[in-house]
Design a protein around this motif. Structure first.
Motif: not given
Length: 233
Positions: A16-30, A88-92, A109-117
């Motif tokens: 199952t596809v999951v998403w996290k929307y964020l700005d560049l500074s938070k992404f780079l910090d990750l 949770i969303n198959e699409y943006e 960021i596009q990920s999945t439930i399994g990847r997140l786990q």
């Protein structure tokens, strides 16, 4: 790593596809820290976050008559719980771009439930859970209170559009303190399947993100969102 609790609901399909929307500074910090930021639960804009529905609160008040610490525990526990929210969303989602990115320089960021786990690294000081949020009528429906993390897996029906899955970190049994939030260790390559650049961004911004990711040694796919692609007539 997260703890599998049979009481917590999750989609059966780990792809199952999951998403996290964020700005560049938070992404780079990750990317730089290899740590995912989690917000303290009582710092969210929604004042009901981590609280109970009216029927549940009435039940808890009855139990607290002879044991006032019972109610106080639930009030203070919000300061000991941190949350990372995923959609949770198959699409943006156009709505998620609008809500969670403040300008045209955001990304998703596009990920999945399994990847997140699988991405969560073992922590010694606290427990972690992943669960799907239930959306209920807070005036009519009961929230279970036989486990102290349950309030954080329920929200009001007006937030159903979020279709949220949460990583929940509970430091209640440790001596740690959370201010605005805390960071948890993650495997970046496991967590991130693909990156989408904001649909209104310029090409230079996409190229910048690609270059930064490459310099940091990561190889995941980066694409521009196609929500603003050319109209075909």
């Amino acid at each position: 790593m997260y703890i599998n609790n049979p009481c917590i609901k999750l989609p059966n399909d780990t792809n199952t596809v999951v998403w996290k929307y964020l700005d560049l500074s938070k992404f780079l910090d990750l990317l730089l820290s290899h740590k995912l930021f989690m917000s303290r639960s009582d710092k969210f804009e929604d004042q009901y976050e981590g609280t109970f529905s009216e029927p549940t609160f009435e039940e808890i008040k009855k139990l607290a008559i002879d044991n006032p610490d019972f109610l106080n525990h639930y009030k203070t526990h919000r300061e000991k719980v941190a949350v990372s929210s995923w959609h949770i969303n198959e699409y943006e989602s156009f709505a998620m771009w609008q809500i969670f990115t403040q300008n045209s320089e955001g990304l998703a960021i596009q990920s999945t439930i399994g990847r997140l786990q699988r991405s969560l690294r073992p922590e010694t000081d606290f427990e972690q859970y992943i669960g799907e949020v239930n959306y209920i009528d807070y005036k009519k429906e009961l929230i279970p209170f036989d486990d102290s993390f349950f309030p954080f897996l329920f929200k009001r029906k007006s937030f159903q559009y979020e279709r949220e899955v949460r990583v929940i970190t509970d430091i209640g049994e440790s001596d740690l303190q959370i201010n605005e939030g805390l960071k948890i260790s993650v495997d970046i390559n496991e967590l991130i399947e693909k990156i989408y650049i904001h649909p209104k961004s310029e090409n230079w911004y996409k190229n910048l993100v690609i270059q930064l990711v490459k310099q940091l040694g990561f190889k995941f796919t980066i694409e521009k969102s196609d929500l603003e692609s050319d109209i075909l007539i």
